[in-house]
Motif scaffolding. Sequence first.
Motif, PDB file in Angstrom:
ATOM      1  N   GLN A   8     -36.544 -28.548  51.803  1.00 39.76           N
ATOM      2  CA  GLN A   8     -37.147 -29.868  51.592  1.00 39.76           C
ATOM      3  C   GLN A   8     -36.129 -30.869  51.049  1.00 39.76           C
ATOM      4  N   LEU A   9     -36.396 -32.150  51.295  1.00 34.43           N
ATOM      5  CA  LEU A   9     -35.527 -33.241  50.858  1.00 34.43           C
ATOM      6  C   LEU A   9     -35.836 -33.553  49.395  1.00 34.43           C
ATOM      7  N   THR A  10     -35.015 -33.043  48.493  1.00 37.20           N
ATOM      8  CA  THR A  10     -35.302 -33.198  47.068  1.00 37.20           C
ATOM      9  C   THR A  10     -34.925 -34.583  46.549  1.00 37.20           C
ATOM     10  N   LEU A  11     -33.838 -35.190  47.062  1.00 41.12           N
ATOM     11  CA  LEU A  11     -33.414 -36.520  46.641  1.00 41.12           C
ATOM     12  C   LEU A  11     -33.153 -37.393  47.856  1.00 41.12           C
ATOM     13  N   ASP A  12     -33.573 -38.660  47.769  1.00 45.58           N
ATOM     14  CA  ASP A  12     -33.302 -39.656  48.802  1.00 45.58           C
ATOM     15  C   ASP A  12     -32.840 -40.928  48.094  1.00 45.58           C
ATOM     16  N   VAL A  13     -31.564 -41.268  48.248  1.00 45.84           N
ATOM     17  CA  VAL A  13     -30.946 -42.356  47.481  1.00 45.84           C
ATOM     18  C   VAL A  13     -30.644 -43.515  48.416  1.00 45.84           C
ATOM     19  N   ASP A  14     -31.034 -44.715  48.014  1.00 44.00           N
ATOM     20  CA  ASP A  14     -30.788 -45.933  48.773  1.00 44.00           C
ATOM     21  C   ASP A  14     -29.481 -46.557  48.271  1.00 44.00           C
ATOM     22  N   LEU A  15     -28.413 -46.394  49.030  1.00 44.56           N
ATOM     23  CA  LEU A  15     -27.097 -46.883  48.615  1.00 44.56           C
ATOM     24  C   LEU A  15     -26.964 -48.396  48.733  1.00 44.56           C
ATOM     25  N   SER A  16     -27.937 -49.047  49.364  1.00 42.87           N
ATOM     26  CA  SER A  16     -27.905 -50.508  49.445  1.00 42.87           C
ATOM     27  C   SER A  16     -28.552 -51.163  48.233  1.00 42.87           C
ATOM     28  N   ARG A  17     -29.043 -50.368  47.290  1.00 44.55           N
ATOM     29  CA  ARG A  17     -29.720 -50.910  46.094  1.00 44.55           C
ATOM     30  C   ARG A  17     -29.077 -50.343  44.834  1.00 44.55           C
ATOM     31  N   ARG A  61     -30.341 -46.138  25.478  1.00 42.78           N
ATOM     32  CA  ARG A  61     -31.147 -45.145  24.775  1.00 42.78           C
ATOM     33  C   ARG A  61     -32.640 -45.423  24.907  1.00 42.78           C
ATOM     34  N   ASN A  62     -32.974 -46.633  25.312  1.00 38.16           N
ATOM     35  CA  ASN A  62     -34.380 -47.028  25.416  1.00 38.16           C
ATOM     36  C   ASN A  62     -34.896 -46.680  26.811  1.00 38.16           C
ATOM     37  N   ILE A  63     -35.821 -45.736  26.914  1.00 40.78           N
ATOM     38  CA  ILE A  63     -36.364 -45.323  28.202  1.00 40.78           C
ATOM     39  C   ILE A  63     -37.141 -46.443  28.849  1.00 40.78           C
ATOM     40  N   GLU A  64     -37.730 -47.326  28.057  1.00 43.35           N
ATOM     41  CA  GLU A  64     -38.492 -48.441  28.605  1.00 43.35           C
ATOM     42  C   GLU A  64     -37.577 -49.417  29.357  1.00 43.35           C
ATOM     43  N   GLU A  65     -36.375 -49.634  28.838  1.00 42.75           N
ATOM     44  CA  GLU A  65     -35.438 -50.534  29.502  1.00 42.75           C
ATOM     45  C   GLU A  65     -35.006 -49.967  30.855  1.00 42.75           C
ATOM     46  N   LEU A  66     -34.726 -48.658  30.888  1.00 40.90           N
ATOM     47  CA  LEU A  66     -34.334 -48.029  32.147  1.00 40.90           C
ATOM     48  C   LEU A  66     -35.486 -48.035  33.144  1.00 40.90           C
ATOM     49  N   SER A  67     -36.679 -47.762  32.676  1.00 41.27           N
ATOM     50  CA  SER A  67     -37.856 -47.771  33.556  1.00 41.27           C
ATOM     51  C   SER A  67     -38.082 -49.157  34.151  1.00 41.27           C
ATOM     52  N   ARG A  68     -37.860 -50.188  33.346  1.00 43.77           N
ATOM     53  CA  ARG A  68     -38.062 -51.551  33.837  1.00 43.77           C
ATOM     54  C   ARG A  68     -37.102 -51.858  34.988  1.00 43.77           C
ATOM     55  N   LEU A  69     -35.841 -51.434  34.859  1.00 45.20           N
ATOM     56  CA  LEU A  69     -34.865 -51.690  35.904  1.00 45.20           C
ATOM     57  C   LEU A  69     -35.205 -50.933  37.188  1.00 45.20           C
ATOM     58  N   VAL A  70     -35.490 -49.643  37.061  1.00 49.33           N
ATOM     59  CA  VAL A  70     -35.725 -48.812  38.243  1.00 49.33           C
ATOM     60  C   VAL A  70     -37.043 -49.178  38.913  1.00 49.33           C
ATOM     61  N   LEU A  71     -38.100 -49.378  38.122  1.00 48.11           N
ATOM     62  CA  LEU A  71     -39.396 -49.705  38.706  1.00 48.11           C
ATOM     63  C   LEU A  71     -39.385 -51.089  39.348  1.00 48.11           C
ATOM     64  N   GLY A  72     -38.550 -51.978  38.834  1.00 47.59           N
ATOM     65  CA  GLY A  72     -38.415 -53.284  39.484  1.00 47.59           C
ATOM     66  C   GLY A  72     -37.858 -53.140  40.894  1.00 47.59           C
ATOM     67  N   VAL A  73     -36.866 -52.298  41.068  1.00 47.65           N
ATOM     68  CA  VAL A  73     -36.317 -52.047  42.404  1.00 47.65           C
ATOM     69  C   VAL A  73     -37.348 -51.331  43.269  1.00 47.65           C
ATOM     70  N   HIS A  74     -38.085 -50.422  42.653  1.00 44.72           N
ATOM     71  CA  HIS A  74     -39.103 -49.677  43.402  1.00 44.72           C
ATOM     72  C   HIS A  74     -40.169 -50.609  43.972  1.00 44.72           C
ATOM     73  N   GLU A  75     -40.577 -51.600  43.222  1.00 43.07           N
ATOM     74  CA  GLU A  75     -41.567 -52.558  43.711  1.00 43.07           C
ATOM     75  C   GLU A  75     -40.995 -53.399  44.852  1.00 43.07           C
ATOM     76  N   GLU A  76     -39.709 -53.758  44.776  1.00 49.80           N
ATOM     77  CA  GLU A  76     -39.082 -54.496  45.870  1.00 49.80           C
ATOM     78  C   GLU A  76     -39.084 -53.668  47.152  1.00 49.80           C
ATOM     79  N   VAL A  77     -38.790 -52.396  47.033  1.00 49.06           N
ATOM     80  CA  VAL A  77     -38.763 -51.518  48.211  1.00 49.06           C
ATOM     81  C   VAL A  77     -40.157 -51.417  48.819  1.00 49.06           C
ATOM     82  N   GLN A  78     -41.172 -51.269  47.985  1.00 45.10           N
ATOM     83  CA  GLN A  78     -42.541 -51.158  48.495  1.00 45.10           C
ATOM     84  C   GLN A  78     -42.989 -52.443  49.189  1.00 45.10           C
ATOM     85  N   ARG A  79     -42.622 -53.602  48.622  1.00 43.14           N
ATOM     86  CA  ARG A  79     -42.979 -54.858  49.265  1.00 43.14           C
ATOM     87  C   ARG A  79     -42.292 -55.002  50.620  1.00 43.14           C
TER      88      ARG A  79
END
Length: 554
Positions: free
Chosen positions: A365-374, A385-403
Amino acid sequence: MAVCARLCGVGQSRRCRRRQRQNQQGQGSDSDMDEEEEERIVGLKQSDAVGGGGPESGAATAGPSDACENGSGHVNRGSLDSTSTGPQHPQSLAELPPELLVETFSLLPGTALPNVALVCKKFRQILNTETIWRRRCMEEFGMKEDLREVEGVSSRDIYVKLLHPYRQILGLWQPDIGPYGGLLNVVVDGLFIIGWMYLPPHDPRVEDPMRRRPLFRIHLWESKKSTVECMYGHKGPHKGDIQTGKKDEFSTKCSQTDHHRMPGGRQEEFRTWLEEEWGRTLEEIFHEHMQELILMKFIYTSQYDNCLTYRRIYLPPTMPSDLLRPGLFKGTYGSHGLEIVMLSFHGNSARATKLTGDPNVPAGQLTLDVDLSRPVVLPELKHQRNIEELSRLVLGVHEEVQRAQQQQQQQQQQAMDTATAEGACSDFTAAGGVEAERVTGTDSPPPEPSSSISPPESQPFVLPLGVMARNEVYPRTCRKCFYGTGLIAGHGFTSPERTPGLFVLFDADRFGFIWLELKSFSLYSRLTDNLAHSYAPNMEGFEAMLGNMQSWTS
């Protein structure tokens, strides 16, 4: 003299040396004369000697050895052309000296030599030369052993009865062991063909070298018959069998499974297996869920008794545009321990496919799929050290991909509706295929990056608080980071879904992935073993293999 040397390819012959001595004794010889003139004069001197010349004409130099060189007991004076400048060149391949024929036949592939032996008796006799077959064994199969030291077995026997019949099983293979998979490398090892099972190092030492365990071996007895032996268990080699039916597939069977049993029964077998597989005892594993997973794997894998089916796999080809060299990596997967993945590049995407798996996400199975254009630019070290800051960055890109995906789906649906309304269904079939390829293929232009800030060449890195890591020893600087998704599922590969995460490139041999939903970190380190006969012939063949791998465990 030089003409003879060039013809034989082995330096001066006996005849050449005799001519040199004659020239040194003759008074009419000039040290500066050219080679062709020298040979012509020597030939005339010999003919005069045979014709009864006096002592001054060099009659004493003609003898029985000259008659042997000409192939008869006399020399025909009329056969010597006064315009001849040396010995005649061979008119056919069969007239070449044996030394040149041995060298020529050594350059041919071993599969062509049986046809060469059918040409004539001379060729058949020369093909019994040990040098020819020793060279074929070394160049075609990488055999480095000095076969001259093997008593009773010739290089030809090893090539014809061992290496050539089993050449199709050399290379990398994946065993069919349910969700667990595996990695088998079949190689020529000395005077044997050995199937080595590659095992990850003990958890969590991801940067340690791989472990190897022999599963079977093939060799020749003095009877010059190839023999297959099973190496599984702790009682030494015993009788086995290998079947090669389908293309890119073979099976092994043990004929003496009692050699796999231990005197202490299943409990002793489990303790021994646990020590080899995990490097610890069951009492040292305190996590109850991990104990269940370990016991489940032992019960599942031990039922096969080394009677397995293997399917060929390839290493991905390397492209100049790749982010790093593709290949095999060891990675940490929580309670499942270390697993082996294959990293490959497909346009703007980097993909990691499992070669070994677990009951949640199986092998193939495909365990990782990385978008090198993002790319993702990390914040300053104090904010990482703040997990919330990292989540904000990654989830922001995730929403762009979904749109972007939703817009593409809407455009595709509108195009389909328009084509249906115009009655152009037949024309749309081809256009829809092109549109689908444009949407999902690797030739489409990359989307706009989520940030206008270009990432630095190197930046400090630290895991956020609350993110679990099996190995706390990880690099503290990284080169680049990208948005990606990881595959998670329930037990039995139920309800699989792709969850967003962060791909972190540390250096040419290490990368990591932060699973945001699991709050977990996986560290991957490259396999450094030399894996021969393992690269895909082309990218199309490699991608076809990846598709087949997913179907094996789906």
